[in-house]
Design a protein around this motif. Structure first.
Motif, PDB file in Angstrom:
ATOM      1  N   TYR C 220       0.847  -1.209   0.000  1.00 57.30           N
ATOM      2  CA  TYR C 220       0.000   0.000   0.000  1.00 57.30           C
ATOM      3  C   TYR C 220       0.875   1.248   0.000  1.00 57.30           C
ATOM      4  O   TYR C 220       0.611   2.212  -0.737  1.00 57.30           O
ATOM      5  CB  TYR C 220      -0.884  -0.025   1.244  1.00 57.30           C
ATOM      6  CG  TYR C 220      -2.148   0.779   1.140  1.00 57.30           C
ATOM      7  CD1 TYR C 220      -2.188   2.124   1.502  1.00 57.30           C
ATOM      8  CD2 TYR C 220      -3.326   0.188   0.693  1.00 57.30           C
ATOM      9  CE1 TYR C 220      -3.357   2.851   1.410  1.00 57.30           C
ATOM     10  CE2 TYR C 220      -4.505   0.911   0.608  1.00 57.30           C
ATOM     11  CZ  TYR C 220      -4.513   2.239   0.964  1.00 57.30           C
ATOM     12  OH  TYR C 220      -5.680   2.951   0.889  1.00 57.30           O
ATOM     13  N   SER C 221       1.923   1.222   0.804  1.00 58.87           N
ATOM     14  CA  SER C 221       2.790   2.406   0.916  1.00 58.87           C
ATOM     15  C   SER C 221       3.560   2.664  -0.361  1.00 58.87           C
ATOM     16  O   SER C 221       3.832   3.820  -0.710  1.00 58.87           O
ATOM     17  CB  SER C 221       3.772   2.227   2.074  1.00 58.87           C
ATOM     18  OG  SER C 221       3.078   2.075   3.282  1.00 58.87           O
ATOM     19  N   ILE C 222       3.941   1.612  -1.032  1.00 59.06           N
ATOM     20  CA  ILE C 222       4.671   1.779  -2.301  1.00 59.06           C
ATOM     21  C   ILE C 222       3.809   2.564  -3.292  1.00 59.06           C
ATOM     22  O   ILE C 222       4.302   3.411  -4.025  1.00 59.06           O
ATOM     23  CB  ILE C 222       5.046   0.398  -2.893  1.00 59.06           C
ATOM     24  CG1 ILE C 222       6.136  -0.237  -2.079  1.00 59.06           C
ATOM     25  CG2 ILE C 222       5.399   0.502  -4.353  1.00 59.06           C
ATOM     26  CD1 ILE C 222       7.433  -0.467  -2.752  1.00 59.06           C
ATOM     27  N   HIS C 223       2.539   2.271  -3.299  1.00 60.73           N
ATOM     28  CA  HIS C 223       1.633   3.015  -4.187  1.00 60.73           C
ATOM     29  C   HIS C 223       1.678   4.502  -3.843  1.00 60.73           C
ATOM     30  O   HIS C 223       1.789   5.351  -4.726  1.00 60.73           O
ATOM     31  CB  HIS C 223       0.204   2.473  -4.021  1.00 60.73           C
ATOM     32  CG  HIS C 223      -0.804   3.126  -4.894  1.00 60.73           C
ATOM     33  ND1 HIS C 223      -1.557   2.447  -5.808  1.00 60.73           N
ATOM     34  CD2 HIS C 223      -1.184   4.429  -5.007  1.00 60.73           C
ATOM     35  CE1 HIS C 223      -2.359   3.280  -6.439  1.00 60.73           C
ATOM     36  NE2 HIS C 223      -2.159   4.503  -5.973  1.00 60.73           N
ATOM     37  N   ILE C 224       1.589   4.801  -2.572  1.00 64.21           N
ATOM     38  CA  ILE C 224       1.576   6.202  -2.125  1.00 64.21           C
ATOM     39  C   ILE C 224       2.887   6.885  -2.509  1.00 64.21           C
ATOM     40  O   ILE C 224       2.899   8.022  -3.014  1.00 64.21           O
ATOM     41  CB  ILE C 224       1.357   6.279  -0.602  1.00 64.21           C
ATOM     42  CG1 ILE C 224      -0.006   5.662  -0.246  1.00 64.21           C
ATOM     43  CG2 ILE C 224       1.439   7.715  -0.109  1.00 64.21           C
ATOM     44  CD1 ILE C 224      -0.196   5.427   1.231  1.00 64.21           C
TER      45      ILE C 224
END
Lengths: 494, 444, 333
Positions: C220-224
């Motif tokens: 999820y954080s990689i997307h952000i």
């Protein structure tokens, strides 16, 4: 204003624009802008409903139909290449040992052969299906009757196999094999399972890293035969420490031929049982074990007349010489019993499997080996690590007598001492267990760590047992304790 | 003599594919299945046709069909906006009278694919693919799972673009997504049925899945054409194509990637590979899209077939390879280069045939209503299904048609029909297939 | 970035953990699937759920037969006035103009802070690929409306409205006679925050294990983080932060080269992790092998061929109109 649709849509313009607001609606039946209904041709409406009906109700009926359909039973000889991917049933007899395929410690598959009287077919189960079969203890053995369903894989060169897709599709009827004497082993029994009992007279272990099987010579009153099994079977034996010369076994094995000789193949660890007590005595009675296996001799009794024979000899390890790195020379151990000595040799493949080998110096051991002569000198050659048994571990200093508990003082912290006494109790601690050793002068904790003395090696240490313990004196929270290094530092006293 | 046989086989296969290709809805694997049955029948009567003949023949058929099947795909189907939600690029070209150009652009892509396979993949595959396969082999199952996840998650709602916020807007948007999910699940259930309890006779089980695929893809295409209220406009034959070398290169890159993925990974078809590659390369230009479609199709079908022959690889991909495996054990460099040579030859012949064939079909559609052609095609493929799998096969095809029409008529992706293979096989590879089958009551 | 880049980045992130690969070798795809799914989830939440429930105060719905640029400009200006008058954020939705299954009338909005006006220009008809249909750009029809206040722009000055769903502007009163313009206020708001990533991770922990939680959080954080490379940025620590933090302006969401590079690199990383944790492999594959055969050779060859192709046949025109975000790119001129 340009054409707002693809060319040639004029014929259906009324169907693609909203009659109320005039906007493009395409294939929708209700205008998303104003909510008006948009007329579509009957054929389109019929198709939409028909598609839904066919796709759902039709599928449901198809599903009901197949659920009640029997999986067709086929004869192996009738399988043709066009039957590739067919889901069929085959019924027959298991015609081979089941082979389990592993990668590391993971079961990746298992396979066996089924013979239905018209031909043979290989059956394979992969990964989760194979693991489920093993965990449910469903293990086809040679001679069992089986009905199995799966999908056929037919490729060129008549390579046909049946892939088992679910453990539920394997129905096994175990057939209890006959018990026979070893002398009754014959060609008639090829491809069948039998039960035999006998005494282990020879153990030929594969070298580390080798793919060769274990070969055990089994002897009963009638004769002898070779048992073979692979490393995975050996690794699965719960009591493999007991696989020694002279052990009495009951084995379920399949009869096969290797290089023209009949042999008994064991495919599962569970098929090999160690017999004890009356059962063992019943089997070994009348078996000339010693004569076949070799006699017990003293080191001074090893002479040239015994060359080629297996003998058993015990004594204290006087010295142990490690071969130079990269050299092909063997390890050399001198065994002495006070009357004489004998040289015992073994190679790295045996040494690797002997725990704490270097600590055997000073320990009392028994060895079983073959007498041979090398450059005019007699020696005993060990072929297997199990041929070397520790009888009594070395003392801290071979001349020192055991101490009493009261003699263990803070001056001895860090030194190795030997004590005798009775085990008065035990309690578990994180990572180990603490026994209490009592004798007439007091009691002292004896700490055994799991990583050095695993639990299963401690099972025999019961309360009330008289023992001799060698260990290092340590202090913990102001109290002295003794910490042995290995199980060999603890000996049961009569 | 072997060389002559190979040349004759490849040429004959390519010519045979021209007849096959112009019939919309008919798939080359259907015909190869018949050929395999014929070969086995001949063998049982002591008549053998050597692999140096039938392998190049089949190669020629696959390569030729992959290239030439573009023609009916573009020219024999006019989209009716009152029935369909999506208009494909090839159809747009047709409706603007540029069908010839659209077909030939796709054909150029196919030729680029042949060059890619023969000149790049051919020399490198025996060296590069075995280590890749060894690494990937235990991981094929989760690759299928992530493909399934991406296919389902990446579908965008077609509606919900207008009106006030709220549940109505949400439902409007999710109508097409819901149709997509329903299609996927229904197709998956059909897949489980065919995998575990196929009602098709076991004697022709090697064509177990054929009726379902015909129903999911070919029959809806024919039916939608027959349903269409649209006339095909007059087509213009151009002397040149509006593409630059850069377009070709981009198309070969994207299509090669998509087709290559589809060829290498089991169960992944050309459509899936094309979707992934299209997203990854962010194509916008329709010319590049058409080119990449041509490349992807040929790389997928021919590449999958070629993988059977790569020495040291030992994998079987695609229906054609699976069927040929029952006849021939591949693995030598001789077979490999023979198939490559057949590919090169048939690719060249097929491309040269594209122009006259396209012109002939254009003349045909000016005289014969495409709806009639689609009806004839439907009759032929139905007859083929019946001939191979009987009434039960037709029944399966009918059910699959119902499922296959959903995406077309309700605005979702046709790719969702691939749930028929993706989900059951992913479950099997992960070791839970039999649990699902047990829950469905398909194994007792 | 495009969905596939986010998705495969999540899978690649998950593949760095040995438990992901070991589980996969045992037939359990959970962690890798979670990595990919949560890599794509932020945009899924926005585009497939949240935007349908996001309320607007003003809907601009041009007449498809005769789209009036003045009406559009006036509606936008009115939105700003209302924001100042009511002292609250006013959200204006601009609907697209659909003409056919594959045709949309494009129009552009420009906010000119210097002149204090908003201009609207009606553009050509484009297809769903945002490619203009030749001959559909009529005589230039533009209009403008005066803005009632100063404006603060947080995104592009020019927005193109063409296919599928139209954009939203939020006009937020931000000072004395000043309005801040937020583009697509419903996008990359709470859904693109690390706090929500942590919440999902906790849920994953409750359902599966801490290992799943790690993979979920990272995917999820990689997307952000990837989105922070762009222009819009995200509200990184909602609800502790209230506004989107602007991105690094390094790329546009649908730029082909960064997307492809991300996908390709992620695939190589996944493959490398499979090699690292592979057991009993007969073939030895080194990092250098991977870089050469997976990166330098194919991409280098493609680049050389591209240069040859351009030299031989000329370069494909860069299009003036959108080649990237479906949510609009600046109209040039």
């Amino acid at each position: 204003m340009i054409e707002n649709t693809l060319p040639e849509q004029a014929s259906s313009r009324a169907e693609i624009t909203c009659p109320s607001c005039g906007r493009f609606v395409g294939a929708l039946t209700r205008c998303p802008y104003c909510g008006a209904s948009v007329h579509k041709r009957l054929s389109i409406r019929i198709f939409r409903y028909a598609a839904l009906l066919l796709g759902t109700v039709g599928l449901f009926f198809l599903y009901l139909m197949v659920r009640n359909r029997e999986i067709p039973l086929v004869k192996i000889s009738g399988i043709t290449p066009t039957m590739n991917f067919a889901y069929v049933r085959v019924a027959g007899r298991v015609a081979s040992d089941t082979r389990v395929y592993r990668e590391g410690d993971r079961v990746q598959g298992l396979g066996f052969v089924v013979d239905d009287g018209t031909g043979e077919i290989a059956v394979r189960a992969y990964r989760a299906v194979a693991r489920d079969l093993l965990s449910s203890n469903i293990f086809p053995r040679m001679g069992d009757r089986v009905t199995v369903a799966g999908s056929l894989s037919v490729s060129a060169d008549d390579r046909i196999l049946l892939r088992l897709q679910s453990p539920r599709q394997l129905h096994l009827e175990a057939v209890e094999p006959p018990s026979i004497h070893l002398a009754d082993l014959s060609e008639d029994l090829l491809g069948k399972s039998v039960i035999v009992e006998g005494v282990v007279s020879r153990i030929m272990a594969p070298r580390p890293g080798s793919r060769a099987p274990w070969v055990i010579r089994l002897v009963d009153r009638s004769g002898s035969a070779d048992l073979t099994f692979w490393e995975d079977v050996y690794a699965g034996l719960p009591q493999r420490d007991r696989l020694l010369l002279g052990a009495v076994l009951r084995v379920r094995a399949s009869v096969s031929r290797h290089r023209g000789r009949l042999q008994l193949r064991v495919s599962r660890s569970e098929d090999l049982q160690f017999l004890e007590g009356d059962q063992a005595r019943g089997v070994s009675r009348g078996v000339d074990y010693n004569a076949r296996v070799g006699m017990r001799v003293m080191p001074t009794e090893v002479n040239s007349s015994l060359v080629g024979r297996v003998v058993s000899c015990s004594g204290v390890v006087d010295s142990l010489q490690r071969p130079r790195a990269g050299s092909r020379a063997p390890w050399r151990m001198r065994l002495t019993d006070g009357t004489g000595s004998v040289t015992v040799i073994f190679w790295d493949d045996v040494a690797r499997h002997v725990r704490n080998l270097e600590e055997l110096v000073g320990a009392r051991v028994r060895v079983q080996g073959r007498v041979n002569a090398y450059r005019g000198r007699l020696q005993l050659k060990l072929e297997h690590s199990r041929s070397l048994m520790l009888i009594e571990p070395r003392r801290s200093s071979p001349e020192e007598a055991p101490l009493t508990v009261s003699e263990v003082t803070t001056d001895l912290i860090g030194r190795v001492v030997t004590l005798t006494g009775r085990l008065a109790g035990s309690r578990g601690i994180p990572g180990g267990v603490v026994y209490t050793l009592e004798n007439e002068t007091g009691s002292i904790p004896v700490v055994l760590w799991d990583r050095q003395v695993p639990g299963r090696l401690r099972d025999w240490m019961e309360q009330g047992l008289r023992v001799r313990i060698t260990g290092t004196v340590k202090e913990y929270h102001g109290k002295l304790e003794v910490v042995p290094r290995t199980i060999h530092d603890i000996a049961k006293l009569p | 003599m072997v060389v002559v046989n190979v040349i004759i086989g490849a040429c004959a296969g390519t010519l045979a594919s021209t007849l096959l290709s112009v019939l919309p809805g008919l798939h080359v694997y259907n015909v190869i299945g018949l050929l395999v049955m014929l070969q086995l029948t001949l063998a049982s009567h002591g008549l053998t046709v050597g692999p140096e003949v039938y392998l190049p023949f089949m190669t020629g058929m696959i390569v030729g069909w992959s290239l030439l099947n573009t023609i009916p795909a573009v020219l024999l189907g006019a989209p009716d906006e009152s029935a369909l939600f999506t208009v494909l690029p090839g159809q747009k070209y047709l409706m603007f009278g540029r069908g010839y150009e659209g077909t030939m652009i796709t054909g150029v892509g196919g030729l680029g694919a042949v060059i890619l396979l023969v000149c790049v993949v051919g020399p490198l595959a025996p060296r590069l693919l075995p280590p890749v396969q060894e690494v990937m082999r235990p991981h094929m199952h989760w690759i299928l799972w992530i493909i399934i996840t991406y296919i389902l998650m990446s579908e965008w709602p077609k509606g919900g673009n207008w009106g006030p916020a709220g549940w109505r807007k949400f439902m409007d948007a999710w109508r097409s997504l819901g149709a997509g999910l329903l299609t996927f699940l229904l197709a998956a259930l059909l897949g489980f049925i065919l995998l575990y309890r196929s009602p098709v006779s076991s004697a022709v089980a090697f064509q177990n899945i054929m009726p379902a695929f015909v129903g999911l893809f070919a029959v809806p295409w024919c039916l939608v054409n027959m349903l269409s209220g649209t006339r095909i406009p007059r087509q213009h034959l151009t002397e040149s194509l509006d593409i630059l070398p850069e377009h070709v290169l981009r198309g070969v890159g994207a299509g090669g990637l998509g087709g290559g993925l589809a060829a290498f990974f089991p169960v992944v078809t050309g459509g899936v590979g094309g979707l992934l590659a299209g997203h990854a390369t962010a194509q916008r230009d329709e010319r590049v899209f058409l080119l990449s479609q041509g490349v992807s199709k040929l790389v997928y079908y021919s590449g999958a077939f070629l993988l059977l022959f790569v020495p040291g690889l030992g994998i079987t991909r695609g229906g054609g390879a699976w069927m040929v495996r029952t006849l021939h054990t591949a693995g030598t460099y001789g077979d490999y280069f023979m198939v490559l040579a057949a590919m090169a030859l048939s690719g060249a012949i097929a491309f040269l045939l594209m122009d006259p064939l396209t012109r002939s079909v254009i003349r045909l559609i000016e005289k014969v209503d495409y709806r009639v052609a689609s009806a004839v095609a439907l009759a032929i493929i139905s007859a083929l299904v019946y001939a191979v799998t009987g009434w039960i096969g037709l029944g399966i095809a009918a059910v699959a048609t119902g499922i296959g029409l959903n995406p077309v008529l309700f605005g979702s992706r046709r790719l969702n029909c691939l749930g028929i293979l993706l989900l059951p096989i992913a479950c099997n590879m992960s070791g839970v297939g039999h649990h699902v089958a047990a829950i469905l009551g398909l194994v007792k | 970035m495009k969905g596939i880049a986010h998705f495969i980045s999540g899978v690649a992130a998950a593949s760095f953990f040995p438990w992901s690969i070991r589980a996969a070798q045992d037939g359990n795809p959970l962690y890798l699937v979670l990595g990919g799914a949560f890599g794509l989830l932020p945009d899924t939440m926005d585009f497939k759920f949240y935007r349908f429930f996001y309320p607007h105060e003003i809907y601009v719905d041009p007449d498809p037969r005769q789209p009036d640029p003045q009406q559009i400009a006036d509606a936008i200006a009115e939105g700003m006035k209302r924001a100042l008058r009511e002292k609250k954020t006013i959200r204006v939705k601009l609907n697209t103009i659909r003409l056919g299954a594959d045709f949309w009338r494009q129009y552009g909005i420009r906010f000119d802070a210097e002149k204090g006006e908003v201009s609207v220009a009606i553009g050509p008809v484009v297809n769903t690929g945002q490619v203009p249909i030749p001959g559909t750009l009529e005589r230039e029809r533009t209009a403008s409306a005066a803005l009632p206040c100063r404006i603060v722009q947080t995104y592009d000055a020019v927005t193109t409205v063409d296919i599928f769903d139209g954009p939203t502007f939020a006009f937020e009163p931000s000072g004395d006679n000043e309005v801040t313009i937020h583009f697509l206020p419903w996008h990359r708001h709470f859904t693109h925050s690390f706090t929500l990533a942590a919440a999902w991770a906790l849920l994953g922990w409750a359902i599966w294990s801490w290992k799943a939680a790690v993979v979920i959080f990272l995917g999820y954080s990689i997307h952000i983080l990837e989105d922070q490379l762009g222009f819009m940025g995200s509200n990184l620590f909602y609800p502790f932060t209230r506004k989107r933090r602007a991105g690094l302006h390094l790329m546009r969401s649908a730029d082909a080269l960064p997307n492809f590079a991300t996908v390709w690199t992620a695939c190589l990383l996944i493959f490398w992790n499979l090699v690292r944790y592979g057991e009993n492999l007969l073939h030895r594959i080194s990092c250098a092998d991977l870089l050469i055969y997976g990166g330098i050779l194919p991409l280098g060859a493609f680049y050389l061929l591209l240069r040859l192709a351009r030299r031989w046949g000329g370069r494909v025109e860069d299009r003036d109109l959108d080649l990237s975000s479906e949510w609009g790119d600046p109209l040039i001129g």
